[in-house]
Design an enzyme around this catalytic site. Structure first.
Site, mmCIF file in Angstrom:
data_model
loop_
_atom_site.group_PDB
_atom_site.id
_atom_site.type_symbol
_atom_site.label_atom_id
_atom_site.label_comp_id
_atom_site.label_asym_id
_atom_site.label_seq_id
_atom_site.Cartn_x
_atom_site.Cartn_y
_atom_site.Cartn_z
ATOM 1 N N HIS A 195 0.886 -1.192 0.055
ATOM 2 C CA HIS A 195 -0.157 0.021 0.056
ATOM 3 C C HIS A 195 0.811 1.184 0.095
ATOM 4 O O HIS A 195 1.196 1.971 1.250
ATOM 5 C CB HIS A 195 -0.934 -0.020 1.194
ATOM 6 C CG HIS A 195 -1.739 -1.049 1.293
ATOM 7 N ND1 HIS A 195 -2.357 -1.674 2.552
ATOM 8 C CD2 HIS A 195 -2.077 -2.179 0.668
ATOM 9 C CE1 HIS A 195 -3.155 -2.566 2.286
ATOM 10 N NE2 HIS A 195 -2.890 -3.206 0.990
ATOM 11 N N ILE A 196 1.203 1.694 -1.076
ATOM 12 C CA ILE A 196 2.342 2.657 -1.309
ATOM 13 C C ILE A 196 1.721 4.145 -1.304
ATOM 14 O O ILE A 196 0.663 4.469 -1.851
ATOM 15 C CB ILE A 196 3.140 2.650 -2.601
ATOM 16 C CG1 ILE A 196 3.637 1.447 -2.806
ATOM 17 C CG2 ILE A 196 4.098 3.623 -2.627
ATOM 18 C CD1 ILE A 196 3.969 0.732 -4.099
#
Lengths: 180, 530
Positions: B467-468
């Site tokens: 989850h950038i």
């Protein structure tokens, strides 16, 4: 005498081994001449898994994968085969005691069992993928739906990516009427 | 003289965010070109790649990994320098990385967006939940999200819907798995609040997609396309006349004399360079490639924040055997979890926490474990059957705070096959999540005790969650943020970012839905100006 022994050629050693089948790993050298057939190896897989119906094609793939990685693998597999025979190990329930006394060959057995159950050989890379000119692991595919690890749960869960149920079947626990 | 443009808007990246932005612009009648570094590949080929791969647990493995479009798992593509190996599974193909997510489509809480104001840590979003709410609804519609219209998704146990919604979920929730039901029945009385996970796996026909039939393979690929992936709107873009150019890696954004971006330069897989002009540009190349492109182009970085503040929901896990059959692996790979630590004053001291219940068919993990113990023969079969019925897998995530030193930069020493720099990442975990981990482990002990369990592994160490966020973060001050609340570059008025990299405070929920909502909002803003 000593100098003569040191001068033994590989051919002479092989001949000697045939005459002395009980000495260490020498019988394996004899089998390296091609005496381990794919049928032998399949029978070994059957013994190690206890599955008479194990697919011979998977056995062939496993033998090929291990042999490509280690050309001496047929020798070790044959040693294992003969050792199991000598130990009269036909029921894998007794494998633990065999493994205690044959640690090296037990590891060969476990690698073959692992391939039959997981459906691959080697150690797959989990965070690297092969790229051009960059192999990332020694993993080789054997089978997916034929992997023995799925057989014990065939009546309760799918093999991932396949489906047998319909939307929301999962609300219930498995039963004879609900084998999705 | 009238200036001629190749398109009204160029979108860089054809993933869920880029394709949704392009789709909305096309609906407004704008001309759009989407530049995609990878290729289009039909679903059935990915499924066959998966089925014939020895790397079943490697989510990038069934996907193209071309020399000109390397995935994050391509050897040497990401070089790490921090205390944690930051290596998310990012793809390069038409449709992007939502080819292999699990479709979790939560909304952030109003309080998640006011982290600094309420709890004195991290940053605030420059927009409120109310600002984003209508766009959340549109994003949920586009993705066919199934969710509960009655639950308190904050995990605080109220008996009313929260956060507030102006529209119902487009699809009603799927039935609860027996596994989820039993864990809830036994752990909820201990005070744990179980919440259904809104998800983009439709359970009824939606936008050409079938209902989920429980193939249990959301990652790495849904074989039937019930789960949303960006290829859906990539196809919609093409149906509306938008152009998607494949094998086109953008390596430079060109600045004009007036401070606007005038062109995108891309390199083809055959090493030909092409320059395309547009009135507006949307960079939708994910949270790593977007800042890399900006830094390579020396644009949008007056704040010196591009590439910094990299955040993931760095996580850990728990596996144990319950004392009763729960039958995991029936249905989708995840369905919800325990959210007591989603919000509260504790966020002053330690990270928020989400415990998700993983529902994958566990045979491989179990068999590997048993074989490592030397278990074979009839006992192996018996134990696989028994353990597979009782296996519980908890996937926990933590809320990281933005830190300028956690950053992605173009490599100064390595290049890919096109001669474009690969990337270097520095990522350190911090005390905020270490304190959160101690709280999570205390929960783990309660989960195990509550289920009469036997621990298999309760010390996994830190794990990637893919989850950038944070790398092109939004804010209300040009000196300290990369984009404003519209996701518009402070430095270039016709440059927008459509990436979860804009998120400045990451909560604990999967950010893709917020990214799509923000992308739709940006498209609406651009459509008014073009």
């Amino acid at each position: 005498m000593r100098s003569t022994q040191n001068g033994l050629s590989r051919r002479q050693l092989l001949a000697a081994s045939l005459a002395l089948p009980v000495i260490g790993s020498l019988p394996g050298i004899a089998r390296a001449a091609g005496l381990l057939t794919s049928t032998d190896f399949h029978q070994l897989c059957v013994v190690l898994t206890g599955k008479d119906n194990f697919n011979p094609e998977f056995s062939r793939r496993i033998l090929k994968a291990f042999t490509q990685k280690d050309s001496n693998f047929p020798v070790r597999a044959n040693d294992l085969r003969e050792s199991l025979k000598a130990a009269d190990l036909t029921d894998m329930s007794n494998f633990a005691s065999y493994a205690q006394q044959n640690k090296d060959l037990a590891s060969v057995a476990l690698s073959i069992i692992s391939a039959c159950y997981l459906g691959y050989t080697g150690t797959p890379a989990m965070d690297a993928t092969p790229a051009v000119g960059h192999p990332v692991d020694d993993a080789t595919f054997i089978t997916y739906v034929g992997a023995l690890m799925y057989a014990p749960t065939k009546d309760t869960t799918v093999i991932p990516s396949y489906a047998r149920g319909r939307t929301n079947y999962w609300v219930n626990p498995p039963s004879a009427q609900n084998a999705g | 003289m009238t200036i001629q443009y190749d398109a009204d808007v160029i979108v860089v990246g054809s993933g869920a965010l880029g394709s949704n932005a392009a789709y909305e612009l096309l609906k407004h009648g704008k001309s759009v070109i989407v530049l995609e570094s990878g290729q289009s590949i039909p679903r059935w080929k990915i499924v066959e790649n998966f089925r014939s791969s020895p790397r079943k647990g490697n989510h990038n493995d069934p996907y193209p990994n071309q020399p000109w479009a390397p995935t994050s798992f391509s050897p040497g593509y990401i070089e790490n320098t921090g205390n944690f190996k930051f290596l998310p599974g990012m793809l390069r193909l038409v449709g992007g990385t939502t080819w292999h997510w699990a479709g979790a489509t939560w909304r952030f809480l109003p309080n998640d967006m006011k982290l600094k104001t309420l709890y004195g840590v991290g940053r605030d979003w420059p927009i409120s939940y109310e600002d984003l709410e209508p766009y959340y609804g549109r994003a949920e519609f586009n993705l066919g999200v199934a969710g509960s219209d009655t639950q308190d998704q904050s995990g605080q146990g109220s008996n009313h819907q929260f956060p507030a919604r102006s529209t119902p979920y487009p699809v009603s929730p799927e039935a609860e798995t027996y596994y989820f039901q039993r864990l809830k029945a036994r752990l909820a009385p201990e005070g744990f609040n179980f919440i259904h996970e809104p998800n983009a796996r439709t359970n009824q026909p939606w936008d050409g997609r079938p209902g989920c039939s429980g193939n249990n393979n959301c990652m790495p690929v849904c074989p039937i396309g019930a789960m949303y992936s960006g290829d859906v709107h990539a196809r919609h873009v093409q149906a509306l006349g938008g152009k998607i150019i494949e094998n086109a890696t953008v390596f430079k954004l060109e600045k004009g004399p007036d401070g606007k971006i005038v062109a995108a330069h891309y390199r083809t897989s055959e090493h030909k360079d092409v320059r395309l002009t547009a009135r507006y540009f949307i960079i939708a190349s994910n949270g790593l490639e977007t800042p890399k492109l900006l830094l390579m182009s020396d644009v949008a970085n007056a704040s010196d924040q591009v590439g910094r503040n990299l955040m993931d929901h760095t996580g850990m896990g728990l596996q144990f055997l319950a004392d009763e059959p729960l039958w995991p692996g029936r249905g989708q790979v995840q369905q919800g979890g325990i959210f007591n630590w989603r919000d509260g004053d504790f966020r002053r001291e330690h990270s928020a926490i989400k415990h998700a219940l993983t529902n994958t068919v566990p045979n491989r993990a179990i068999t590997q474990h048993l074989l490592s113990q030397g278990i074979v023969g009839p006992e192996l079969d018996e134990k696989i059957k028994d353990w597979a019925a009782r296996w519980v897998d908890i996937s926990t995530v933590f809320e990281l705070l933005p830190s300028p030193s956690n950053r992605i930069q173009p490599s100064t020493t390595r290049r890919d096959a096109l001669g474009i720099p690969t990337m270097t990442i520095h990522y350190d975990t911090d005390d905020y999540i270490e304190k959160g981990a101690a709280v999570a482990k205390a929960d783990y002990a309660k989960f195990v005790a509550g289920m009469g369990g036997t621990v298999i592994n309760d010390n996994t160490g830190w794990q990637n969650r893919d989850h950038i966020m944070g790398t092109v973060l939004m804010g209300d001050d040009a000196k300290t943020s990369v984009v404003n609340g519209e996701c518009r570059s402070w430095d270039h008025s016709n440059l927008f970012m459509a990436t979860t990299g804009v998120i400045p405070a990451c909560g604990v929920v999967n950010p893709t839905l917020a990214g799509v909502a923000l992308a739709i909002r940006s498209a609406d803003i651009i459509a008014k100006e073009v």
